[in-house]
Design a protein around this motif. Structure first.
Motif, PDB file in Angstrom:
ATOM      1  N   CYS A  93     -10.465  23.335  50.235  1.00 14.80           N
ATOM      2  CA  CYS A  93      -9.788  22.857  49.026  1.00 14.80           C
ATOM      3  C   CYS A  93      -8.582  22.001  49.377  1.00 14.80           C
ATOM      4  O   CYS A  93      -8.079  21.249  48.540  1.00 14.80           O
ATOM      5  N   CYS A  96      -9.520  25.987  42.531  1.00 12.11           N
ATOM      6  CA  CYS A  96     -10.533  25.567  43.497  1.00 12.11           C
ATOM      7  C   CYS A  96     -11.177  26.805  44.126  1.00 12.11           C
ATOM      8  O   CYS A  96     -10.483  27.747  44.514  1.00 12.11           O
ATOM      9  N   CYS A 118      -8.392  18.998  46.402  1.00 13.53           N
ATOM     10  CA  CYS A 118      -9.179  19.725  45.406  1.00 13.53           C
ATOM     11  C   CYS A 118      -8.338  20.805  44.728  1.00 13.53           C
ATOM     12  O   CYS A 118      -8.564  21.139  43.560  1.00 13.53           O
ATOM     13  N   CYS A 135     -14.592  23.968  41.189  1.00 11.90           N
ATOM     14  CA  CYS A 135     -13.534  24.675  40.466  1.00 11.90           C
ATOM     15  C   CYS A 135     -14.134  25.860  39.705  1.00 11.90           C
ATOM     16  O   CYS A 135     -15.342  25.920  39.465  1.00 11.90           O
ATOM     17  N   CYS A 188     -15.091  18.439  44.105  1.00 12.39           N
ATOM     18  CA  CYS A 188     -14.289  19.664  44.099  1.00 12.39           C
ATOM     19  C   CYS A 188     -14.957  20.763  43.277  1.00 12.39           C
ATOM     20  O   CYS A 188     -15.251  20.568  42.079  1.00 12.39           O
ATOM     21  N   CYS A 244      -8.343  20.702  40.631  1.00 10.63           N
ATOM     22  CA  CYS A 244      -8.754  21.824  39.782  1.00 10.63           C
ATOM     23  C   CYS A 244      -7.599  22.287  38.905  1.00 10.63           C
ATOM     24  O   CYS A 244      -7.796  22.612  37.720  1.00 10.63           O
TER      25      CYS A 244
END
Length: 796
Positions: free
Chosen positions: A768, A715, A704, A781, A779, A708
């Motif tokens: 993350c 993240c 993640c 963000c 995820c 992001c």
């Protein structure tokens, strides 16, 4: 008649000559006897103070019984001394030693011996009388305590379902209460009642005893308003708080003193930005565990020998920032000071603190965290939410969760603390699960920047590495010989008498330089080159801030705990693709070049390009004093790990991490991701604010953090709870034939090949970090302030 040889006669003479110091010894014994008597009798009287627990007398009496035995042993010892002196006197009288040696040993020298023997005999008689009197006092005290003794022996272990652990704890106390003196400190004496009083009033495993004298609870007045934090204009008091006695402390104080005006200018700018906003003053303990003697303190002896300074740079800046922000500080670098400030009872650390923790926040490191756990007993679990751990390389959730780390093979020497991952604070923003603390670099004014540009020597390079061991890297001769064709190479390697053999002859070595001289060297140099170690230190940022280009090696494959000894055992799976990933990812060209040192053509081409490229001094805002003050201010004002409630469990799954309310998320206008819905009603009071949330789906094998970043975002693990729901998969058009919840640091995620969706069961494992070829992850963000990746646009 006793026969004595010549050596024996000489020994006797020496004993008699040393009678005068022997008198001092005997007087010392008498003084000790008097002090011991006062202590023993004082204990009897202090045991009868009002308000003491009903078993205090027994505790004191037991101590006095031991005192009586000591007094008797002292009496016997004095009598033995007297007998030995008598033997010496008779031994002397049995010889005619004095006849031949009267000129050197006159008879009047022996006269004090008789008086001394009389004094010893008198002291022995006094000690014997004292022991008899103490024995009488003890007998009376024991008789007076019989009534309370009977009552205490009548206690029974309560059977209260609200306290299911009570019986087990009492059983443990019966077997182990003598294992730590702290139990006796709190009044435990081996009786059932003392166990129950301790377990109900000091700890909280048993219900309160009805027969205990307890005052009726009177409503306490509301606490007075907390004092407000005010920006400070002077660091003199901070330098006093840090103390003396270690080279590491001297280094930190020099740094604070050198950057003082920079800090004060930054404080004025932040004060204007906050526009009079109210800030509560926090009581903060700063315990630098790695500098304590108990942890080995390997850093202080190496400060003046080229040792690593990155940790001390960061700690100095943390102290400066907290102090300038106006908070109340206590600074400790010893275990004894830590125990005193926390209120640790005497013993081995199994009991709670003697009073409520007087600090709102505690900043420490892994060494300090271990020391606190060892000495705070149950209080550590109660107050650990107030701890902030300075952790250079970061701690990922998979390593932090004790049960999960043990089951899945993530357990290391530094992890498994079950803290909120954001309580760990890193030197660089490489782990969004943790909080980014950072440090500062020296800032230049416009005049200094122009002067640096004018005086740069395009053919001058400085090597990053103060210890000779760093120069042992394999293959350095090859790329250094290429660099030497174009540039004059300078080093700052520590040595005592001889030039280190690891440094090639064509390198101009200045030895270890003071910080200001090292800064001057960087201001002249064009290039600052790293050999691959140390990882992620402050020096490359200092070089870039002074107008240097930083050249570093690309690691292929990336270094991690799986393939590199340095990272083995650290609580992170992060892969490091270069010596300084922050410089590579967040700064980049033209200030930072990352090349393959094993490729001579690529290396040489980079050198030629760097020599032709003009760069200005550059310092990211988050590494300025204002950036660090801004960040720490936001953390102190908004991060609260003690009162944040857990999300309510779903009736269907009974999972503490899942929520049953409808999703407040909506599909974005371009249908690529989810955002917070404007029609979701009143937004929850979270930090960061939920308005900054965007939900993206990762590609397989992507974390993640990476996902992001690909979208220009960061993240934010705080937001995981909002997307840990079945309906979020539906909103993203993800088909789920089944949905399960488990403990896994990759969840929530979907296995698209089998249409199986997974939700997170344990909130501490929201992460993350981590990826797998099988899963696409959901995820969370957020956006971030320009130059300040730790804070969203509305986070200040």
């Amino acid at each position: 008649m006793i026969t004595v040889n010549a050596d024996g006669k000489i020994m006797v003479r020496r004993c008699l000559v040393t009678l005068r110091p022997f008198r001092i010894f005997v007087l010392g014994i008498g003084f000790f006897t008097l002090c011991f008597l006062m202590t023993s009798l004082g204990g009897q009287f202090s045991a009868k103070r009002l308000g003491d627990s009903p078993f205090t007398i027994r505790t004191e009496v037991m101590g006095a019984l031991e005192s009586r035995g000591v007094l008797r042993r002292m009496s016997d010892m004095l009598e033995m001394l007297m007998k030995r002196m008598d033997i010496l006197a008779r031994l002397e009288n049995s010889t005619d030693l004095h006849k031949g040696d009267e000129a050197r040993f006159p008879l009047d020298r022996f006269q004090p011996a008789a008086g001394l023997m009389e004094r010893i005999q008198a002291i022995a008689q006094n000690v014997s009388d004292i022991a008899i009197k103490v024995d009488q006092i003890l007998r009376n005290s024991l008789l007076n305590g019989k009534v309370m003794e009977g009552r205490r022996d009548q206690c029974e272990v309560p059977r209260d379902p609200k306290y299911p652990d009570c019986a087990g704890k009492v059983e443990w106390m019966r077997a182990r209460w003598t294992s730590d003196p702290c139990y006796a400190f709190f009044g435990v004496d081996g009786t059932e009642c003392s166990f129950l009083i301790y377990l109900s009033e000091v700890e909280w495993f048993c219900p309160p005893l009805a027969w205990r004298n307890r005052t009726v609870a009177v409503p306490s007045p509301p606490p007075p308003p907390r004092p407000q934090a005010a920006f400070r204009r002077d660091v003199a008091r901070l330098l006093e708080l840090i103390g003396t006695g270690k080279e590491s402390l001297s280094f930190m104080k020099k740094r604070i003193r050198h950057l003082a005006q920079q800090w004060l200018r930054a404080a004025r700018r932040l004060e204007e930005k906050l526009a009079g906003r109210q800030r509560d003053q926090k009581h903060i303990l700063v315990h630098i565990g790695f500098l304590t003697e108990e942890s080995g303190d390997v850093f202080s002896p190496r400060v003046l020998k080229g040792g690593p300074l990155g940790e001390m740079v960061q700690w100095a800046d943390i102290l400066a920032a907290l102090f300038i922000l106006g908070h109340s500080l206590r600074v400790t670098v010893s275990l004894k000071e830590l125990q005193s400030h926390l209120g640790v009872p005497p013993g081995r650390g199994n009991c709670p603190l003697t009073s409520p923790l007087p600090f709102d926040l505690i900043y420490t490191d892994y060494h300090g965290l271990q020391q606190m756990k060892q000495h705070m007993g149950l209080s550590f679990k109660k107050y650990r939410c107030r701890v902030r751990v300075i952790d250079t390389f970061g701690t990922e959730p998979a390593y932090n969760h004790e049960e999960y780390a043990t089951l899945r093979g993530y357990r290391t020497n530094w992890g498994y603390w079950n803290l909120q991952p954001a309580q760990f604070m890193t030197m660089f923003p490489h782990t969004p699960d943790n909080s980014f603390m950072g440090f500062v670099s020296e800032e230049l004014n416009q005049t200094e920047r122009q002067l640096i540009k004018a005086n740069k020597v395009s053919s001058m390079a400085v090597v990053y590495g103060k210890e000779a061991s760093i120069w042992k890297v394999r293959g350095k001769e090859k790329f250094l010989s290429i660099l030497n064709k174009y540039m004059e190479i300078h080093g700052t390697v520590y040595y005592e008498t001889q030039r280190p053999p690891e440094v090639p002859a064509f390198v101009k070595n200045h030895g270890l330089l003071p910080q200001h001289e090292f800064q001057q060297l960087l201001r002249k140099a064009k290039l600052f080159i790293g050999f691959g170690f140390p990882y992620e230190g402050p020096a490359p940022l200092e070089a870039i801030a002074n107008g240097c280009v930083f050249l570093q090696a690309r690691f292929s494959p990336p270094h991690s705990s799986l393939n590199h000894e340095f990272f083995r055992g650290k609580p992170t799976s992060r892969e490091v693709s270069s010596q300084h990933p922050y410089a590579e990812d967040f700064i980049g060209k033209p200030h930072v070049w990352t090349v393959d040192y094993n490729n001579s053509e690529e290396f040489e081409a980079a050198i030629k390009t760097i020599m032709r490229t003009q760069v200005d001094p550059y310092l990211p805002y988050e590494y300025t004093s204002e950036g660090m003050l801004e960040r720490i201010h936001a953390y102190i004002q908004h991060q609260d790990f003690c009162t944040t409630p857990s999300p309510p469990p779903s009736p269907k799954t009974k999972s503490p991490a899942m929520q049953s309310s409808p999703s407040p998320l909506a599909l974005s206008p371009n249908a690529t991701h989810l955002v917070w819905s404007p029609s979701a009603g009143r937004a929850p009071q979270t930090w960061p604010p939920v308005a900054s949330l965007q939900v993206w789906v990762s590609e397989p094998q992507h974390t993640c953090t990476e996902t992001c970043r690909q979208h220009g975002l960061v993240c934010e693990p705080t937001f995981f709870s909002f997307l840990n729901k079945e309906e979020v998969f539906l909103q993203l058009s993800i088909a789920c034939d089944s949905t399960e919840y488990e403990m896994n640091h990759l969840y929530p995620a979907v296995a698209e090949s089998v249409h199986e969706c997974y939700l997170q069961k344990e909130p501490l494992l929201f992460s993350c970090a981590g990826s797998n070829t099988k899963y696409r992850r959901l995820c969370p963000c957020r956006d971030f302030r320009r130059g300040q990746v730790a804070l969203c646009r509305d986070c200040l």
